[in-house]
Scaffold this motif. Structure first.
Motif, PDB file in Angstrom:
ATOM      1  N   CYS A 146       0.836  -1.214   0.000  1.00  0.00           N
ATOM      2  CA  CYS A 146       0.000   0.000   0.000  1.00  0.00           C
ATOM      3  C   CYS A 146       0.867   1.259   0.000  1.00  0.00           C
ATOM      4  CB  CYS A 146      -0.907   0.032   1.221  1.00  0.00           C
ATOM      5  SG  CYS A 146      -2.331  -1.055   1.159  1.00  0.00           S
ATOM      6  N   ALA A 147       1.870   1.286   0.857  1.00  0.00           N
ATOM      7  CA  ALA A 147       2.743   2.464   0.941  1.00  0.00           C
ATOM      8  C   ALA A 147       3.460   2.688  -0.394  1.00  0.00           C
ATOM      9  CB  ALA A 147       3.747   2.307   2.077  1.00  0.00           C
ATOM     10  N   ASN A 148       3.934   1.614  -1.006  1.00  0.00           N
ATOM     11  CA  ASN A 148       4.595   1.738  -2.310  1.00  0.00           C
ATOM     12  C   ASN A 148       3.616   2.230  -3.377  1.00  0.00           C
ATOM     13  OD1 ASN A 148       7.200   0.994  -1.489  1.00  0.00           O
ATOM     14  ND2 ASN A 148       6.723  -1.171  -1.696  1.00  0.00           N
ATOM     15  N   ALA A 149       2.376   1.752  -3.331  1.00  0.00           N
ATOM     16  CA  ALA A 149       1.356   2.189  -4.288  1.00  0.00           C
ATOM     17  C   ALA A 149       1.015   3.669  -4.090  1.00  0.00           C
ATOM     18  CB  ALA A 149       0.106   1.326  -4.161  1.00  0.00           C
ATOM     19  N   LEU A 150       0.985   4.119  -2.841  1.00  0.00           N
ATOM     20  CA  LEU A 150       0.738   5.551  -2.575  1.00  0.00           C
ATOM     21  C   LEU A 150       1.852   6.404  -3.178  1.00  0.00           C
ATOM     22  CD1 LEU A 150      -0.362   5.347   1.175  1.00  0.00           C
ATOM     23  CD2 LEU A 150      -1.816   6.017  -0.750  1.00  0.00           C
ATOM     24  N   MET A 151       3.099   5.966  -2.983  1.00  0.00           N
ATOM     25  CA  MET A 151       4.234   6.713  -3.542  1.00  0.00           C
ATOM     26  C   MET A 151       4.180   6.722  -5.072  1.00  0.00           C
ATOM     27  SD  MET A 151       7.364   5.879  -0.902  1.00  0.00           S
ATOM     28  CE  MET A 151       7.234   4.107  -0.952  1.00  0.00           C
ATOM     29  N   ASP A 152       3.809   5.589  -5.662  1.00  0.00           N
ATOM     30  CA  ASP A 152       3.684   5.514  -7.120  1.00  0.00           C
ATOM     31  C   ASP A 152       2.585   6.449  -7.634  1.00  0.00           C
ATOM     32  OD1 ASP A 152       5.706   3.619  -7.214  1.00  0.00           O
ATOM     33  OD2 ASP A 152       4.342   1.911  -7.446  1.00  0.00           O
ATOM     34  N   ALA A 153       1.506   6.589  -6.849  1.00  0.00           N
ATOM     35  CA  ALA A 153       0.376   7.417  -7.272  1.00  0.00           C
ATOM     36  C   ALA A 153       0.722   8.907  -7.286  1.00  0.00           C
ATOM     37  CB  ALA A 153      -0.828   7.163  -6.365  1.00  0.00           C
ATOM     38  N   VAL A 154       1.585   9.355  -6.381  1.00  0.00           N
ATOM     39  CA  VAL A 154       1.909  10.795  -6.316  1.00  0.00           C
ATOM     40  C   VAL A 154       3.178  11.150  -7.069  1.00  0.00           C
ATOM     41  CG1 VAL A 154       0.641  11.144  -4.162  1.00  0.00           C
ATOM     42  CG2 VAL A 154       3.090  10.633  -4.067  1.00  0.00           C
ATOM     43  N   GLU A 155       3.961  10.159  -7.461  1.00  0.00           N
ATOM     44  CA  GLU A 155       5.221  10.407  -8.158  1.00  0.00           C
ATOM     45  C   GLU A 155       5.037  11.201  -9.460  1.00  0.00           C
ATOM     46  OE1 GLU A 155       8.317   9.976 -10.955  1.00  0.00           O
ATOM     47  OE2 GLU A 155       6.493   8.785 -11.141  1.00  0.00           O
TER      48      GLU A 155
END
Length: 143
Positions: free
Chosen positions: A46-55
């Motif tokens: 989830c944390a990695n997906a959040l970072m991918d979403a805002v990158e």
């Protein structure tokens, strides 16, 4: 069509939901469901997906200031926080944890987020701080 709204891509194939949208300085991140077998594995995904979403907006995890976390079992709160704490830093964001009986794909955790794009303010602050090369202080200022 909202010309002021920017998207970081579609949440999943064939979906009409964005991973994240930016409107002005605000960024809204759709709930990212965990993948894996344990709460720890799913929290990391989830944390990695959040970072991918805002990158795509040039943002990082520290730009996310509010999280809503849906846990299948609220008893997983401590383990979730232990893992999630490795992705955030002080000053810590606000966070609401909610027990949800059923999450998409039988996930154990789902995290949505609200962020603030502070990049232009960070750039302005950096440009105005002294780096020792300004003409009026010869590098002796205390900035």
């Amino acid at each position: 069509m909202n010309i002021f709204l920017n998207s970081s891509g579609i949440q999943e194939e064939g979906s009409c939901v964005s991973k994240a949208v930016s409107l002005g300085d605000f960024v809204y991140v759709s709930g990212q469901t965990g993948k894996g077998n344990t709460i720890a594995e799913q929290t990391i995904s989830c944390a990695n997906a959040l970072m991918d979403a805002v990158e795509p907006f040039g943002l990082k995890m520290h730009h996310l200031v509010k999280f809503t976390v849906y846990l299948k079992n609220l008893d997983d709160k401590k383990e979730f926080l232990d893992v999630f704490s490795k992705f955030i830093e002080p000053p810590f964001p606000s966070c609401t944890l909610i027990q949800a009986d059923r999450l998409e794909n039988d996930a154990l955790v789902c995290i949505e987020a609200l962020g603030v794009n502070t990049l232009r303010y960070e750039k302005a602050q950096k440009e105005h701080s002294c780096s020792g090369g300004c003409s009026h202080c010869d590098g002796d200022c205390q900035n």
